[in-house]
Design an enzyme around this catalytic site. Structure first.
Site, PDB file in Angstrom:
ATOM      1  CG  HIS A  72      -2.076  -0.902   1.131  1.00 38.14           C
ATOM      2  ND1 HIS A  72      -3.175  -0.824   1.947  1.00 38.14           N
ATOM      3  CD2 HIS A  72      -2.341  -1.916   0.257  1.00 38.14           C
ATOM      4  CE1 HIS A  72      -4.051  -1.751   1.591  1.00 38.14           C
ATOM      5  NE2 HIS A  72      -3.569  -2.427   0.575  1.00 38.14           N
ATOM      6  CE1 TYR A 200      -5.086   4.032   8.823  1.00 39.01           C
ATOM      7  CE2 TYR A 200      -5.645   3.976  11.149  1.00 39.01           C
ATOM      8  CZ  TYR A 200      -4.867   3.549  10.102  1.00 39.01           C
ATOM      9  OH  TYR A 200      -3.860   2.641  10.324  1.00 39.01           O
ATOM     10  N   PRO A 292      -3.747   0.643  18.829  1.00 35.69           N
ATOM     11  CG  PRO A 292      -5.625  -0.645  18.317  1.00 35.69           C
ATOM     12  CD  PRO A 292      -4.945   0.050  19.443  1.00 35.69           C
ATOM     13  CE  LYS A 296       4.494   3.475  13.263  1.00 32.70           C
ATOM     14  NZ  LYS A 296       4.223   2.874  11.946  1.00 32.70           N
ATOM     15  CE1 TYR A 384      -1.052   4.197   9.492  1.00 29.28           C
ATOM     16  CE2 TYR A 384       0.053   3.080   7.676  1.00 29.28           C
ATOM     17  CZ  TYR A 384      -1.000   3.168   8.562  1.00 29.28           C
ATOM     18  OH  TYR A 384      -2.006   2.237   8.532  1.00 29.28           O
TER      19      TYR A 384
HETATM   20  P1  FAD Z   1       2.399 -11.506  21.826  1.00 32.03           P
HETATM   21  O1  FAD Z   1       1.919 -11.603  20.429  1.00 32.03           O
HETATM   22  O2  FAD Z   1       1.436 -11.136  22.894  1.00 32.03           O
HETATM   23  O3  FAD Z   1       3.060 -12.900  22.181  1.00 32.03           O
HETATM   24  C1  FAD Z   1       3.425 -13.252  23.496  1.00 32.03           C
HETATM   25  C2  FAD Z   1       3.393 -14.757  23.630  1.00 32.03           C
HETATM   26  O4  FAD Z   1       3.863 -15.116  24.923  1.00 32.03           O
HETATM   27  C3  FAD Z   1       1.983 -15.313  23.511  1.00 32.03           C
HETATM   28  O5  FAD Z   1       1.972 -16.363  22.574  1.00 32.03           O
HETATM   29  C4  FAD Z   1       1.650 -15.766  24.918  1.00 32.03           C
HETATM   30  O6  FAD Z   1       0.768 -16.894  24.932  1.00 32.03           O
HETATM   31  C5  FAD Z   1       3.022 -16.108  25.453  1.00 32.03           C
HETATM   32  N1  FAD Z   1       3.097 -16.043  26.925  1.00 32.03           N
HETATM   33  C6  FAD Z   1       2.516 -15.145  27.751  1.00 32.03           C
HETATM   34  N2  FAD Z   1       2.830 -15.391  29.024  1.00 32.03           N
HETATM   35  C7  FAD Z   1       3.616 -16.486  29.030  1.00 32.03           C
HETATM   36  C8  FAD Z   1       4.245 -17.237  30.051  1.00 32.03           C
HETATM   37  N3  FAD Z   1       4.118 -16.894  31.346  1.00 32.03           N
HETATM   38  N4  FAD Z   1       4.983 -18.312  29.699  1.00 32.03           N
HETATM   39  C9  FAD Z   1       5.120 -18.654  28.389  1.00 32.03           C
HETATM   40  N5  FAD Z   1       4.541 -17.974  27.374  1.00 32.03           N
HETATM   41  C10 FAD Z   1       3.796 -16.908  27.689  1.00 32.03           C
HETATM   42  N6  FAD Z   1      -1.328  -4.399  16.759  1.00 32.03           N
HETATM   43  C11 FAD Z   1      -1.569  -3.759  15.639  1.00 32.03           C
HETATM   44  O7  FAD Z   1      -0.619  -3.174  15.091  1.00 32.03           O
HETATM   45  N7  FAD Z   1      -2.825  -3.786  15.065  1.00 32.03           N
HETATM   46  C12 FAD Z   1      -3.875  -4.449  15.652  1.00 32.03           C
HETATM   47  O8  FAD Z   1      -4.983  -4.477  15.135  1.00 32.03           O
HETATM   48  C13 FAD Z   1      -3.669  -5.118  16.851  1.00 32.03           C
HETATM   49  N8  FAD Z   1      -4.661  -5.783  17.476  1.00 32.03           N
HETATM   50  C14 FAD Z   1      -4.424  -6.391  18.670  1.00 32.03           C
HETATM   51  C15 FAD Z   1      -5.437  -7.051  19.332  1.00 32.03           C
HETATM   52  C16 FAD Z   1      -5.223  -7.670  20.573  1.00 32.03           C
HETATM   53  C17 FAD Z   1      -6.368  -8.372  21.307  1.00 32.03           C
HETATM   54  C18 FAD Z   1      -3.921  -7.630  21.146  1.00 32.03           C
HETATM   55  C19 FAD Z   1      -3.651  -8.295  22.490  1.00 32.03           C
HETATM   56  C20 FAD Z   1      -2.895  -6.991  20.453  1.00 32.03           C
HETATM   57  C21 FAD Z   1      -3.123  -6.361  19.220  1.00 32.03           C
HETATM   58  N9  FAD Z   1      -2.103  -5.702  18.510  1.00 32.03           N
HETATM   59  C22 FAD Z   1      -2.354  -5.065  17.367  1.00 32.03           C
HETATM   60  C23 FAD Z   1      -0.756  -5.649  18.979  1.00 32.03           C
HETATM   61  C24 FAD Z   1       0.125  -6.712  18.320  1.00 32.03           C
HETATM   62  O9  FAD Z   1      -0.627  -7.845  18.039  1.00 32.03           O
HETATM   63  C25 FAD Z   1       1.232  -6.985  19.311  1.00 32.03           C
HETATM   64  O10 FAD Z   1       1.991  -5.802  19.453  1.00 32.03           O
HETATM   65  C26 FAD Z   1       2.136  -8.151  18.917  1.00 32.03           C
HETATM   66  O11 FAD Z   1       1.404  -9.350  19.015  1.00 32.03           O
HETATM   67  C27 FAD Z   1       3.347  -8.198  19.858  1.00 32.03           C
HETATM   68  O12 FAD Z   1       4.014  -9.387  19.686  1.00 32.03           O
HETATM   69  P2  FAD Z   1       4.759 -10.072  20.907  1.00 32.03           P
HETATM   70  O13 FAD Z   1       5.404 -11.284  20.331  1.00 32.03           O
HETATM   71  O14 FAD Z   1       5.574  -9.067  21.613  1.00 32.03           O
HETATM   72  O15 FAD Z   1       3.603 -10.466  21.943  1.00 32.03           O
HETATM   73  C1  PHB Z   2      -5.348  -4.187  10.857  1.00 34.19           C
HETATM   74  O1  PHB Z   2      -5.227  -4.477   9.640  1.00 34.19           O
HETATM   75  O2  PHB Z   2      -5.840  -4.972  11.672  1.00 34.19           O
HETATM   76  C2  PHB Z   2      -4.936  -2.838  11.300  1.00 34.19           C
HETATM   77  C3  PHB Z   2      -4.392  -1.959  10.370  1.00 34.19           C
HETATM   78  C4  PHB Z   2      -4.034  -0.684  10.778  1.00 34.19           C
HETATM   79  C5  PHB Z   2      -4.227  -0.312  12.084  1.00 34.19           C
HETATM   80  C6  PHB Z   2      -4.760  -1.197  13.001  1.00 34.19           C
HETATM   81  C7  PHB Z   2      -5.124  -2.461  12.609  1.00 34.19           C
HETATM   82  O3  PHB Z   2      -3.906   0.955  12.457  1.00 34.19           O
END
Ligand code: FAD
Ligand code: PHB
Length: 389
Positions: A72, A200, A292, A296, A384
């Site tokens: 995009h 948006y 979100p 980022k 962005y």
């Molecule tokens: P996570 O993806 O949270 O991974 C952490 C892992 O550690 C998980 O698999 C968990 O099960 C595991 N874990 C936790 N505790 C323990 C433990 N004690 N022992 C062993 N394992 C453990 N970002 C966006 O940019 N756009 C979005 O639309 C968006 N939507 C989101 C929706 C939700 C509900 C959430 C929670 C987050 C969202 N995010 C979004 C943020 C994005 O998904 C996260 O920033 C990203 O997943 C971060 O990755 P991570 O690997 O740091 O953490």
């Molecule tokens: C998504 O595709 O889920 C998405 C994209 C942009 C955002 C948040 C979520 O700012």
């Protein structure tokens, strides 16, 4: 059992770091609390920066992303019955990619399995031990049996609710937080996106976002009150509310369909400092959360992983600790810039229930200025698409 790097959490941060380290010849084990299926079932982020794309390529998992991901060159902002395109390519010469977190996770899991690298799923009661010593270890239980893994370093990639951050002594850890007075209700639906780029939308009824996962699957969000439950939102209610928040020309293109996933996420900004204590390092959501709106979260997890990968590679090649010693400071600089941008995008686009009439007028002025000033549009575009590592 021994490994060089013990990783807690098989989200995108843990899996990506594991893959990059493996390709550098650095042994690692990942301990994950959930099952692989559970991790793959979570619908989360969908938009990645060029830096994240490059890192996935370096990890050797970019093939499907390049084949199926959608590049995009800009986004649309809609408010007050007007539509404005922010042209990233023209403004800053860069683009972003739509490729879901679920797909990234799947690619990384497959690469890890193919490389014969160990991930322990459904590991219970994972505990980092002796993190201030030169010989830390990880303990856990699986199927009723207790295990201990000796490590050189432990990386906490266990998300916001993980165990790693709380292992850092409270007198050392400083946290910063803002909780927003709303959440995002999101649905996934097998309907083509209504526009080739993300929309948006700001309206008096609240924020809405039309994004996508592919040419046939849409991801749609509306701002909702914090105490709303998924059950409060039938698909019909969702579609009518979304239509009311979009520009009429966009709303006319909506083709309602049954949701295949529906969830509510609260919005939060959070930073924990430092991101390192002794031989424990935090990466991704374990150390910081962004709302979100700026897309980022996943991208910040990727830049943390980049800094750690570089520092650990340097350490295992030369014995140097300089990169690891600088990790927290280096990563936090970029974290705070992404926090600022995500907070700002959230503030200009949402409806704040407590906002005074003065604040509402300021928000209008801010949006009006943004789409009329090339300087302001460039600042949005630069952030962005992702600030440099
Ligand atoms: P996570 O993806 O949270 O991974 C952490 C892992 O550690 C998980 O698999 C968990 O099960 C595991 N874990 C936790 N505790 C323990 C433990 N004690 N022992 C062993 N394992 C453990 N970002 C966006 O940019 N756009 C979005 O639309 C968006 N939507 C989101 C929706 C939700 C509900 C959430 C929670 C987050 C969202 N995010 C979004 C943020 C994005 O998904 C996260 O920033 C990203 O997943 C971060 O990755 P991570 O690997 O740091 O953490
Ligand atoms: C998504 O595709 O889920 C998405 C994209 C942009 C955002 C948040 C979520 O700012």
């Amino acid at each position: 059992m021994r490994t060089q790097v013990g990783i807690i959490g098989a989200g995108p941060a843990g899996l990506l770091l594991g893959q990059l380290l493996h390709r550098q010849g650095i042994s690692n084990v990942i301990l994950e609390r959930r099952s692989a299926e559970y991790v793959l079932d979570r619908v989360r982020a969908g938009l990645i920066e060029q830096g994240t794309v490059d890192l996935l390529d370096q990890a050797g998992v970019g093939r499907r992303m390049h084949a199926e991901g959608l590049v995009h060159d800009g986004v649309e902002l809609s408010f007050d019955g007007e539509h404005h395109r922010i042209d990233f390519k023209a403004l800053v010469g860069k683009a972003v990619m739509v490729y879901g977190q679920t797909e990234i996770t799947r690619d990384l899991m497959q690469a890890r399995a193919a490389a014969g690298q160990e991930t322990v799923y459904e590991a219970e009661d994972v505990q980092p031990l002796d993190i201030s010593s030169a010989r830390p270890s990880l303990t856990y239980r699986k199927d009723g049996v207790s295990y201990e893994i000796g490590c050189d370093f432990i990386i906490g990639c266990d998300g916001f609710h993980g165990v790693s951050r709380s292992t850092i002594p409270a007198e050392v850890l400083k946290t910063y937080e803002r909780i927003y007075p709303f959440g995002w209700l999101g649905i996934l639906v097998d309907r083509p996106p209504i526009s080739p780029e993300l929309i948006y939308a700001h309206s008096e009824r609240g924020f809405a976002l039309c994004t996508m996962r592919s040419a046939t699957r849409s991801r749609l969000y509306v701002q909702c009150p914090l105490d709303d439950q998924v059950e409060d939102w039938s698909d019909d209610r969702f579609w009518s509310e979304l239509a009311l928040r979009l520009d009429p020309s966009d709303a006319a293109r909506l083709v309602p369909g049954p949701s295949i996933e529906k969830s509510i996420a609260p919005l939060r900004s959070f930073v924990a400092e430092p991101m390192r204590f002794g031989r424990l390092f935090l990466a991704g959501d374990a150390a910081h959360i962004v709302p979100p709106t700026g897309a980022k979260g996943l991208n910040l997890a990727a830049s943390d992983v980049f800094y750690l990968w570089r520092a650990l590679s340097e350490h295992y090649e030369t014995g140097a600790m300089a990169g690891l010693d600088a990790y927290s400071q280096t990563a936090l600089k970029r974290v705070w810039l992404a926090e600022r941008f995500s907070w700002w995008m959230t503030s200009i686009l949402h409806t704040f229930p407590e906002a005074s009439s003065f604040e509402q007028q300021l928000q209008k002025a801010e949006l009006g200025y943004l789409v009329r000033s090339p300087a302001a549009m460039t600042a949005l575009a630069e952030n962005y698409v992702g600030l440099p590592y």
